[in-house]
Scaffold this motif. Structure first.
Motif: not given
Length: 339
Positions: A56-66, A320-324, A329-339
């Motif tokens: 259930a990978a989602n590398e568009l998800g939120q990250i807690p910075i404590l 990340f799940p399809r639809g995201g 961000a544009a500079r990461w579009s070439s690395a995008a891997q929706p599933y």
């Protein structure tokens, strides 16, 4: 009786046979040498990360910075907490699959964690001795924040002992050993101004002087180090917000890749299109008196697992799940891997 002479041909045959038997005997007694393995043998290929969908990978998800401040037996402020509570929070993070990274690692966007785990950034403001006290032997005291984190790492080697410290001048009781120790052991150093003023009360010159003097002090302790980020004292921007990210004083310029706030929610993924590095939110951890504190948000992320960043185990791709796709961000579009 006189023996008959042996024919010359027969004598030659006997000699040939004897020589052959002697060679065979020597061969049978010899030890066969085993050829050493080739030094150029190909190394076993690294295991491939699992199917992103399987974890259930989602590398568009939120990250807690404590955000932490003082760690002491008798907390005096609402952002402070006891060593027992701090260790309990580390235990919760570990059990729920979080693994620490530094703010500098976050900013690269290449988060290299095992598949299925979640990044968390531990940050400490104000560089107090409760965060790091070194003994005469040069080791962290067992009850300071770094000592507790190092002990936790010893018990759980897959939970890195790392964090980002936002320091003022004369950090950690003005112990000259402290910053080199942190840098040598994989901790990240950020700026927090020289004297911790309310930047909203200073003029432009005063703001820039605070940052430059702070960076000069860090540079004196750690020559050649790069400071990637700063945390706003009291969470207050200067009147000219641009001075929080870049400026100059006394001939010395400064630039920060990120500015950290005081609160009060998880941060976006570093590869998300809506990331604003000049206003990175943090989650406050304290005695439970702070609204929307770490307990609140860790509960929320546990109840909404699809909203949090989950690693695919491959830092070169963004899964990340399809639809995201539009959230990348544009500079990461070439690395995008929706599933």
């Amino acid at each position: 009786m006189k023996a008959s002479p042996v024919p010359p041909l027969f004598t030659t045959m006997l000699r040939t046979l004897a020589a052959a038997l002697l060679c065979a005997s020597a061969a049978c007694g010899a030890t066969t040498a085993t050829a050493p393995p080739s030094s150029t043998s190909a190394a076993a290929p690294a295991p491939r990360p699992p199917d992103p969908a399987a974890v259930a990978a989602n590398e568009l998800g939120q990250i807690p910075i404590l955000m932490y401040h003082r760690i002491e037996a008798e907390p005096s402020g609402e952002y402070d907490q006891t060593p027992t509570k701090f260790t309990a929070e580390l235990d919760r993070l570990y059990t729920e699959g979080y693994r620490p990274i530094t703010l500098a690692q976050y900013l690269t966007g290449r988060i290299d964690l095992p598949a299925g785990t979640h990044p968390v950034v531990l940050t400490f403001d104000d560089s107090t001795r409760t965060q790091l006290t070194l003994t005469d032997a040069g080791d962290p005291a067992p009850d300071c924040a770094v000592g507790l984190l190092e002990q936790f790492h010893t018990r759980h080697p897959d939970f890195a002992a790392t964090a980002t410290f936002y320091i003022n001048n004369d950090p950690f009781g003005d112990d000259a050993r402290a910053l080199p120790w942190l840098a040598h052991h994989g901790y990240d150093i950020g700026a927090h101004t020289a004297t911790h003023p309310n930047l909203g009360h200073l003029d432009a010159t005063g703001v820039q002087r605070e940052f430059v003097q702070n960076l000069r002090a860090i540079g004196a302790a750690l020559p050649g180090t790069t400071v990637h980020s700063m945390a706003l004292p009291l969470g207050v921007y200067p009147s000219d917000r641009a001075l929080a990210t870049a400026g100059a004083w006394d001939g010395t310029p400064y630039t920060f890749e990120a500015v950290l706030l005081v609160g009060a929610n998880p941060a976006p993924s570093p590869v998300a299109a809506d990331l604003d590095p000049a206003a990175l939110p943090r989650i406050r951890s304290g005695r439970g008196a702070v609204p929307f504190d770490s307990t609140y948000w860790l509960d929320w992320l546990a109840a909404h697992p699809a909203a949090r960043y989950t690693s695919d185990g491959d830092p070169d791709h963004v899964s990340f799940p399809r639809g995201g796709t539009e959230q990348v961000a544009a500079r990461w579009s070439s690395a995008a891997q929706p599933y």
